[in-house]
Design a protein around this motif. Structure first.
Motif, PDB file in Angstrom:
ATOM      1  N   GLN A  15       0.846  -1.098  -0.122  1.00 44.25           N
ATOM      2  CA  GLN A  15       0.070  -0.200  -0.014  1.00 44.25           C
ATOM      3  C   GLN A  15       0.955   1.165   0.004  1.00 44.25           C
ATOM      4  O   GLN A  15       0.692   2.355  -0.910  1.00 44.25           O
ATOM      5  N   LYS A  16       2.025   1.259   0.827  1.00 47.02           N
ATOM      6  CA  LYS A  16       2.805   2.414   0.619  1.00 47.02           C
ATOM      7  C   LYS A  16       3.544   2.452  -0.623  1.00 47.02           C
ATOM      8  O   LYS A  16       3.518   3.704  -1.135  1.00 47.02           O
ATOM      9  N   SER A  17       3.677   1.664  -1.165  1.00 51.70           N
ATOM     10  CA  SER A  17       4.439   1.754  -2.634  1.00 51.70           C
ATOM     11  C   SER A  17       3.181   2.331  -3.622  1.00 51.70           C
ATOM     12  O   SER A  17       3.697   3.121  -4.417  1.00 51.70           O
ATOM     13  N   GLU A  18       1.967   1.904  -3.245  1.00 53.31           N
ATOM     14  CA  GLU A  18       0.911   2.483  -4.268  1.00 53.31           C
ATOM     15  C   GLU A  18       1.072   3.766  -4.104  1.00 53.31           C
ATOM     16  O   GLU A  18       0.618   4.593  -4.896  1.00 53.31           O
ATOM     17  N   GLN A  21       3.492   5.857  -5.498  1.00 52.27           N
ATOM     18  CA  GLN A  21       3.597   6.007  -6.931  1.00 52.27           C
ATOM     19  C   GLN A  21       2.326   6.931  -7.164  1.00 52.27           C
ATOM     20  O   GLN A  21       2.352   7.812  -8.279  1.00 52.27           O
ATOM     21  N   ARG A  22       1.348   7.067  -6.420  1.00 57.25           N
ATOM     22  CA  ARG A  22       0.493   8.098  -6.561  1.00 57.25           C
ATOM     23  C   ARG A  22       0.833   9.375  -6.226  1.00 57.25           C
ATOM     24  O   ARG A  22       0.471  10.376  -7.076  1.00 57.25           O
ATOM     25  N   LEU A  23       1.596   9.656  -5.519  1.00 58.15           N
ATOM     26  CA  LEU A  23       2.275  10.863  -4.888  1.00 58.15           C
ATOM     27  C   LEU A  23       3.234  11.283  -6.135  1.00 58.15           C
ATOM     28  O   LEU A  23       3.101  12.690  -6.498  1.00 58.15           O
ATOM     29  N   LEU A  24       3.920  10.454  -6.927  1.00 60.86           N
ATOM     30  CA  LEU A  24       4.734  10.977  -7.835  1.00 60.86           C
ATOM     31  C   LEU A  24       3.760  11.142  -9.098  1.00 60.86           C
ATOM     32  O   LEU A  24       4.217  12.351  -9.855  1.00 60.86           O
ATOM     33  N   GLU A  25       2.724  10.599  -9.212  1.00 62.76           N
ATOM     34  CA  GLU A  25       1.707  11.172 -10.331  1.00 62.76           C
ATOM     35  C   GLU A  25       1.305  12.399 -10.150  1.00 62.76           C
ATOM     36  O   GLU A  25       1.208  13.500 -11.102  1.00 62.76           O
ATOM     37  N   LEU A  26       1.080  12.778  -8.931  1.00 60.19           N
ATOM     38  CA  LEU A  26       0.476  13.900  -8.446  1.00 60.19           C
ATOM     39  C   LEU A  26       1.470  15.054  -8.853  1.00 60.19           C
ATOM     40  O   LEU A  26       1.136  16.236  -9.078  1.00 60.19           O
ATOM     41  N   SER A  43      -3.874  19.535  -4.535  1.00 59.78           N
ATOM     42  CA  SER A  43      -2.719  19.692  -3.300  1.00 59.78           C
ATOM     43  C   SER A  43      -3.120  19.283  -2.167  1.00 59.78           C
ATOM     44  O   SER A  43      -2.441  18.763  -1.420  1.00 59.78           O
ATOM     45  N   ASP A  44      -4.349  19.258  -1.647  1.00 60.10           N
ATOM     46  CA  ASP A  44      -4.789  18.530  -0.370  1.00 60.10           C
ATOM     47  C   ASP A  44      -4.598  16.982  -0.535  1.00 60.10           C
ATOM     48  O   ASP A  44      -4.049  16.515   0.546  1.00 60.10           O
ATOM     49  N   GLU A  45      -4.810  16.622  -1.619  1.00 59.83           N
ATOM     50  CA  GLU A  45      -4.366  15.098  -1.864  1.00 59.83           C
ATOM     51  C   GLU A  45      -3.119  14.719  -1.585  1.00 59.83           C
ATOM     52  O   GLU A  45      -2.616  13.807  -0.962  1.00 59.83           O
ATOM     53  N   ILE A  46      -2.097  15.661  -1.886  1.00 65.01           N
ATOM     54  CA  ILE A  46      -0.850  15.421  -1.933  1.00 65.01           C
ATOM     55  C   ILE A  46      -0.350  15.464  -0.474  1.00 65.01           C
ATOM     56  O   ILE A  46       0.527  14.672   0.061  1.00 65.01           O
ATOM     57  N   SER A  47      -0.866  16.567   0.293  1.00 57.93           N
ATOM     58  CA  SER A  47      -0.583  16.574   1.670  1.00 57.93           C
ATOM     59  C   SER A  47      -1.012  15.283   2.295  1.00 57.93           C
ATOM     60  O   SER A  47      -0.321  14.730   3.329  1.00 57.93           O
ATOM     61  N   ILE A  49      -1.437  12.410   1.228  1.00 66.14           N
ATOM     62  CA  ILE A  49      -0.818  11.085   0.653  1.00 66.14           C
ATOM     63  C   ILE A  49       0.892  11.098   1.429  1.00 66.14           C
ATOM     64  O   ILE A  49       1.162  10.277   2.039  1.00 66.14           O
ATOM     65  N   THR A  50       1.185  12.512   1.655  1.00 68.89           N
ATOM     66  CA  THR A  50       2.574  12.592   2.436  1.00 68.89           C
ATOM     67  C   THR A  50       2.376  12.277   3.841  1.00 68.89           C
ATOM     68  O   THR A  50       3.230  11.445   4.272  1.00 68.89           O
ATOM     69  N   GLU A  51       1.181  12.654   4.506  1.00 67.97           N
ATOM     70  CA  GLU A  51       1.065  12.356   5.724  1.00 67.97           C
ATOM     71  C   GLU A  51       0.666  10.808   6.000  1.00 67.97           C
ATOM     72  O   GLU A  51       1.284  10.170   6.848  1.00 67.97           O
ATOM     73  N   ARG A  52       0.103  10.134   4.758  1.00 65.31           N
ATOM     74  CA  ARG A  52       0.003   8.820   4.885  1.00 65.31           C
ATOM     75  C   ARG A  52       1.066   8.077   4.687  1.00 65.31           C
ATOM     76  O   ARG A  52       1.234   6.864   5.449  1.00 65.31           O
ATOM     77  N   LEU A  53       1.995   8.537   3.795  1.00 61.94           N
ATOM     78  CA  LEU A  53       3.440   7.442   3.740  1.00 61.94           C
ATOM     79  C   LEU A  53       4.155   7.706   4.918  1.00 61.94           C
ATOM     80  O   LEU A  53       4.752   6.729   5.448  1.00 61.94           O
TER      81      LEU A  53
END
Length: 241
Positions: A15-18, A21-26, A43-47, A49-53
């Motif tokens: 899941q972290k890898s996915e 990958q989503r963060l790189l796409e964004l 931008s909110d989704e990037i934040s 995902i960063t926290e999720r990572l």
């Protein structure tokens, strides 16, 4: 409400890898929007995902710790079970080993008794043949099938007519018999017991070898001498009638 099964470290890593990958796409889409001068709507989704990572790192570490503890517990349980199995196997093998030794002892004692009887009966046969020879020598000439074969001539060469049944000969043959049997375990020695069979090639049974060694003396000489006397006197008895 039942508690959900925790995700494995492998599932969390996937899941972290996915997410990564989503963060790189964004980020790529964000860079493309900046180049075009457009607004970027994620931008909110990037934040998030960063926290999720970052959270994934903590979750993965916890999962790995939990899995290590479970693996250690399973290893302890497996070791305990294996130790019990090995202890039981040792007991079973030891019981069988000692039972085999008990059988060996029983048969060895039986062998000792039987060979003792063989030696005693060999001596009895030697004395009987000696008496038979003396009995033969006292008979008149026509009853002595082999002539004066047993007569002792003063000053002559002494002939031992029972040498095959003397103690040395008996135990020499017996030693060869026993050595042949023991050689099935080891070739020349067991502990302090040793034997030398380098000249022994006879594969016949003990009885066959013993009969062959004594046939000339017992069957072809002593028994035939006595049967000859018996038959001759039977014929004479019939003639007298």
């Amino acid at each position: 409400m039942s508690q959900k099964t925790p995700l494995s470290s492998a599932a969390l890593i996937q899941q972290k890898s996915e997410c990564g990958q989503r963060l790189l796409e964004l980020r790529q889409k964000q860079a493309d929007a900046l180049e075009r001068g457009d607004d970027f709507q994620h931008s909110d989704e990037i934040s998030q995902i960063t926290e999720r990572l970052a959270a994934f790192d903590t979750a993965i570490a916890g999962a790995e710790k939990r899995e290590d503890a479970a693996a250690a517990k399973a290893a302890i349980a497996s070791t305990r079970v294996r130790a019990g199995e090995m202890a039981n196997e040792a007991r079973l093998i030891e019981d069988e080993r000692l039972a085999a030794l008990k059988d060996a002892e029983t048969h060895a004692l039986g062998l000792a008794g039987a060979t003792g009887r063989y030696a005693a009966l060999s001596e009895k046969q030697r004395l009987h043949i000696r008496d038979s020879n003396e009995f033969y020598s006292r008979q008149p000439e026509h009853l002595r099938r082999l002539g004066d074969i047993y007569r002792v001539v003063p000053g002559g060469v002494h002939v031992n007519h029972t040498r095959e049944l003397d103690e040395d000969a008996i135990f020499l043959r017996l030693g060869n018999y026993l050595g042949t049997a023991l050689s099935r375990i080891r070739s020349r020695q067991i502990g302090n017991v040793s034997w030398d069979l380098h000249n022994i090639t006879d594969t016949r049974s003990w009885v066959e070898q013993e009969r062959a060694a004594l046939r000339g003396k017992i069957e072809e000489e002593t028994i035939r001498n006595m049967e000859f006397i018996e038959n001759q006197l039977s014929d004479e008895d019939e003639d007298a009638d």
